[in-house]
Design a protein around this motif. Sequence first.
Motif, PDB file in Angstrom:
ATOM      1  N   UNK A 260       0.860  -1.188   0.000  1.00  0.00           N
ATOM      2  CA  UNK A 260       0.000   0.000   0.000  1.00  0.00           C
ATOM      3  C   UNK A 260       0.895   1.236   0.000  1.00  0.00           C
ATOM      4  N   UNK A 261       0.979   1.930  -1.117  1.00  0.00           N
ATOM      5  CA  UNK A 261       1.852   3.112  -1.160  1.00  0.00           C
ATOM      6  C   UNK A 261       1.246   4.258  -0.353  1.00  0.00           C
ATOM      7  N   UNK A 262       2.001   4.762   0.604  1.00  0.00           N
ATOM      8  CA  UNK A 262       1.417   5.784   1.473  1.00  0.00           C
ATOM      9  C   UNK A 262       1.051   7.031   0.668  1.00  0.00           C
ATOM     10  N   UNK A 263       1.762   7.271  -0.450  1.00  0.00           N
ATOM     11  CA  UNK A 263       1.471   8.451  -1.280  1.00  0.00           C
ATOM     12  C   UNK A 263       0.090   8.362  -1.944  1.00  0.00           C
ATOM     13  N   UNK A 264      -0.466   7.140  -2.060  1.00  0.00           N
ATOM     14  CA  UNK A 264      -1.776   7.001  -2.706  1.00  0.00           C
ATOM     15  C   UNK A 264      -2.920   7.187  -1.709  1.00  0.00           C
ATOM     16  N   UNK A 385      11.027   3.653  -8.560  1.00  0.00           N
ATOM     17  CA  UNK A 385      10.180   3.489  -7.359  1.00  0.00           C
ATOM     18  C   UNK A 385       9.446   2.152  -7.408  1.00  0.00           C
ATOM     19  N   UNK A 386       8.861   1.864  -8.578  1.00  0.00           N
ATOM     20  CA  UNK A 386       8.091   0.626  -8.723  1.00  0.00           C
ATOM     21  C   UNK A 386       9.012  -0.598  -8.656  1.00  0.00           C
ATOM     22  N   UNK A 387      10.182  -0.500  -9.302  1.00  0.00           N
ATOM     23  CA  UNK A 387      11.124  -1.629  -9.286  1.00  0.00           C
ATOM     24  C   UNK A 387      11.462  -2.018  -7.854  1.00  0.00           C
ATOM     25  N   UNK A 388      11.765  -0.997  -7.043  1.00  0.00           N
ATOM     26  CA  UNK A 388      12.094  -1.262  -5.630  1.00  0.00           C
ATOM     27  C   UNK A 388      10.905  -1.874  -4.910  1.00  0.00           C
ATOM     28  N   UNK A 389       9.716  -1.341  -5.174  1.00  0.00           N
ATOM     29  CA  UNK A 389       8.518  -1.837  -4.480  1.00  0.00           C
ATOM     30  C   UNK A 389       8.269  -3.307  -4.814  1.00  0.00           C
ATOM     31  N   UNK A 390       8.438  -3.674  -6.091  1.00  0.00           N
ATOM     32  CA  UNK A 390       8.141  -5.055  -6.484  1.00  0.00           C
ATOM     33  C   UNK A 390       9.210  -6.048  -6.029  1.00  0.00           C
ATOM     34  N   UNK A 391      10.293  -5.558  -5.426  1.00  0.00           N
ATOM     35  CA  UNK A 391      11.220  -6.496  -4.765  1.00  0.00           C
ATOM     36  C   UNK A 391      10.607  -7.010  -3.468  1.00  0.00           C
ATOM     37  N   UNK A 392       9.667  -6.236  -2.915  1.00  0.00           N
ATOM     38  CA  UNK A 392       9.075  -6.582  -1.620  1.00  0.00           C
ATOM     39  C   UNK A 392       7.649  -7.117  -1.687  1.00  0.00           C
ATOM     40  N   UNK A 393       6.913  -6.734  -2.727  1.00  0.00           N
ATOM     41  CA  UNK A 393       5.488  -7.100  -2.768  1.00  0.00           C
ATOM     42  C   UNK A 393       5.125  -7.723  -4.120  1.00  0.00           C
ATOM     43  N   UNK A 394       3.957  -8.418  -4.130  1.00  0.00           N
ATOM     44  CA  UNK A 394       3.483  -9.048  -5.369  1.00  0.00           C
ATOM     45  C   UNK A 394       2.611  -8.099  -6.192  1.00  0.00           C
ATOM     46  N   UNK A 395       1.757  -7.372  -5.486  1.00  0.00           N
ATOM     47  CA  UNK A 395       0.912  -6.379  -6.167  1.00  0.00           C
ATOM     48  C   UNK A 395       0.858  -5.123  -5.300  1.00  0.00           C
ATOM     49  N   UNK A 396       0.485  -4.020  -5.938  1.00  0.00           N
ATOM     50  CA  UNK A 396       0.307  -2.756  -5.229  1.00  0.00           C
ATOM     51  C   UNK A 396      -1.173  -2.395  -5.336  1.00  0.00           C
ATOM     52  N   UNK A 397      -1.748  -1.950  -4.207  1.00  0.00           N
ATOM     53  CA  UNK A 397      -3.170  -1.558  -4.258  1.00  0.00           C
ATOM     54  C   UNK A 397      -3.369  -0.146  -3.747  1.00  0.00           C
ATOM     55  N   UNK A 398      -4.418   0.464  -4.264  1.00  0.00           N
ATOM     56  CA  UNK A 398      -4.807   1.799  -3.830  1.00  0.00           C
ATOM     57  C   UNK A 398      -6.054   2.201  -4.579  1.00  0.00           C
ATOM     58  N   UNK A 399      -6.479   3.448  -4.410  1.00  0.00           N
ATOM     59  CA  UNK A 399      -7.640   3.917  -5.156  1.00  0.00           C
ATOM     60  C   UNK A 399      -7.286   4.085  -6.634  1.00  0.00           C
ATOM     61  N   UNK A 400      -8.263   3.880  -7.535  1.00  0.00           N
ATOM     62  CA  UNK A 400      -8.017   4.139  -8.951  1.00  0.00           C
ATOM     63  C   UNK A 400      -8.061   5.637  -9.217  1.00  0.00           C
ATOM     64  N   UNK A 401      -9.012   6.295  -8.559  1.00  0.00           N
ATOM     65  CA  UNK A 401      -9.208   7.726  -8.777  1.00  0.00           C
ATOM     66  C   UNK A 401      -9.428   8.382  -7.419  1.00  0.00           C
ATOM     67  N   UNK A 402      -8.969   9.624  -7.239  1.00  0.00           N
ATOM     68  CA  UNK A 402      -9.089  10.259  -5.914  1.00  0.00           C
ATOM     69  C   UNK A 402     -10.517  10.532  -5.478  1.00  0.00           C
ATOM     70  N   UNK A 403     -11.451  10.592  -6.430  1.00  0.00           N
ATOM     71  CA  UNK A 403     -12.855  10.845  -6.084  1.00  0.00           C
ATOM     72  C   UNK A 403     -13.729   9.907  -6.910  1.00  0.00           C
ATOM     73  N   UNK A 404     -15.020   9.866  -6.558  1.00  0.00           N
ATOM     74  CA  UNK A 404     -15.966   9.193  -7.452  1.00  0.00           C
ATOM     75  C   UNK A 404     -16.234  10.130  -8.626  1.00  0.00           C
ATOM     76  N   UNK A 405     -17.098   9.698  -9.539  1.00  0.00           N
ATOM     77  CA  UNK A 405     -17.410  10.503 -10.734  1.00  0.00           C
ATOM     78  C   UNK A 405     -17.828  11.911 -10.330  1.00  0.00           C
ATOM     79  N   UNK A 406     -17.251  12.909 -11.006  1.00  0.00           N
ATOM     80  CA  UNK A 406     -17.630  14.298 -10.740  1.00  0.00           C
ATOM     81  C   UNK A 406     -18.769  14.688 -11.688  1.00  0.00           C
TER      82      UNK A 406
END
Lengths: 484, 95
Positions: A260-264, A385-406
């Motif tokens: 879970x990327x904290x930036x997301x 950033x992603x290369x480093x992350x995938x050394x530790x995890x199988x998948x990355x999850x987070x929201x697709x979009x910051x809000x629902x449909x506007x």
Amino acid sequence: MHNKTIAELSQSLAQGAFSSVELTQAYLERIERFDGQINSYITVAADEALAAAKQADAQIKAGTAGILTGIPLAQKDIFCTNGIKTTCGSKMLDNFISPYDATVISHFKQAGAVMLGKTNMDEFAMGSSNETSFYGAVKNPWDLDAVPGGSSGGSAAVVAARLAPASTGTDTGGSIRQPAALCGITGLKPTYGRVSRYGMIAFASSLDQAGPMARTAEDCALMMNVMAGFDDKDSTSIAREVPDYSVTLNQSLAGLKIGLPKEYFAEGLDNDVAGAVQAAIEAYKKLGAKVVEISLPNTGLSVPAYYVVAPAECSSNLSRFDGVRFGYRCDNPKDLEDLYKRSRGEGFGAEVKRRIMVGAYVLSAGYYDAYYIKAQKARQLISQDFKRAFEKVDVIMGPTSPTVAFNLGEKIDDPITMYLSDAYTIATNLAGLPGLSVPCGFVGQRPVGLQIIGNYFDEARLLNVAHQYQQHTDWHARAPEAFR
Amino acid sequence: MSIERSDVEKIAHLARLELAEADMPGYVHNLSSIFDLVAQMDHVDTDNVEPMAHPMAMTQRLREDIVTETNQREHFQQIAAQTENGLYLVPKVIE
């Protein structure tokens, strides 16, 4: 029959519960009845669809049918279709009858699929709300005051409104995943190079990638089995074996490592969207997954870098539209320069012109290093950033979009706010990684999408991870009330 | 970064785009905001970073220099605005 998935329809066709002609007719009737409300198709190819359905029925009868034989699909109007108008959502191509098929289209034809028509989209795939289309905005089937997302807004809306069982989209900065999230469907952007770009009208060639949009991950897998693969006609196509994406759908998720990327989950993310995503992650823990907090520290660079790289490539790609060989030509040009300038000035909409100009500027003498090279370096940092992350995890999850449909009209006059609605999807394109959006809840009546990002060529795992979630939840099975 | 009207005129010419006079202020304003957004890259040190042009770091595939396409000139020219004797027509360039 319009509530069945591709997998279910395929079984019904094989068992003779109904024919492909009957199924196709039923969808054509639904389009006739409902599409006036949402404007999701630019072209409906009724005659061609019924002819293809008839052929499919013969194959089914003869026992030579495959899984997609006789299945009606909608194609984004960015894919060239031989003999059928291909507009890319632009006045520039309003008169363009393609003289050939895109590879994706040929693959679906060979598989016996039936094309219902071509879906509405942001002009040349430049937009996040489907409001830049020359053919007018698409409305979100869940709430007619809301945008469907973009650029594959029509493709997402047809699936949500049950005006096609599934569709295709293309994703340059989130154009499959963001509309999939906003319309409550499942959409996969494959690894760059996995699906052929031949005959897919180019926007930004180092980022563009086609993928499936459907109600379920299982259906996306069935479509990927047809779409993916090496193509000699695409110079950046990857020669690598294509797995059967269906056979791994049922693998257990026990021990799956989710990052879970904290930036997301930082500032800018709507609280209710965050809540729905967190709940989905809890559901994954119950399925045996382990959650690790990770960091993608250069996330903030992705939108700025993208708005150099994508416009630069678009200004080069769109130079082919000159009013000479095909597409729009202005009336009474007084000389060659006037022909170019007015054909392009009148044929392109405002957002496309903006991006062409940004591209022309960053590529012009004296600015190339400060903008284009700088953006390519930022792209490298994002990718690392992603290369480093995938050394530790199988998948990355987070929201697709910051809000629902506007709301329709809410962001169209402010390009920057519109661009930021792709803040979580753009980085994946810059790195070339696959990403998927799966429905994981609602805020009010508007759907929320969970984004799952995988390592290169790990589409099978993304589909497996999404399918397992869909075996335990029913968000993907819900339909907007007005279109049931 | 602020973009001037003269910048917009220059890049519109480079990109061969005719812009309507009434749309000019909007382009000046929006392009300035886009370059402000892009300028956020400047906060990051990229001195020793290799530029990334392509996600796969691949080299261009080469092939034999032989004709692989069939001649479909008439088919392709059916959708052109103006052709004559197999040629595309444009306004007179040479007097």
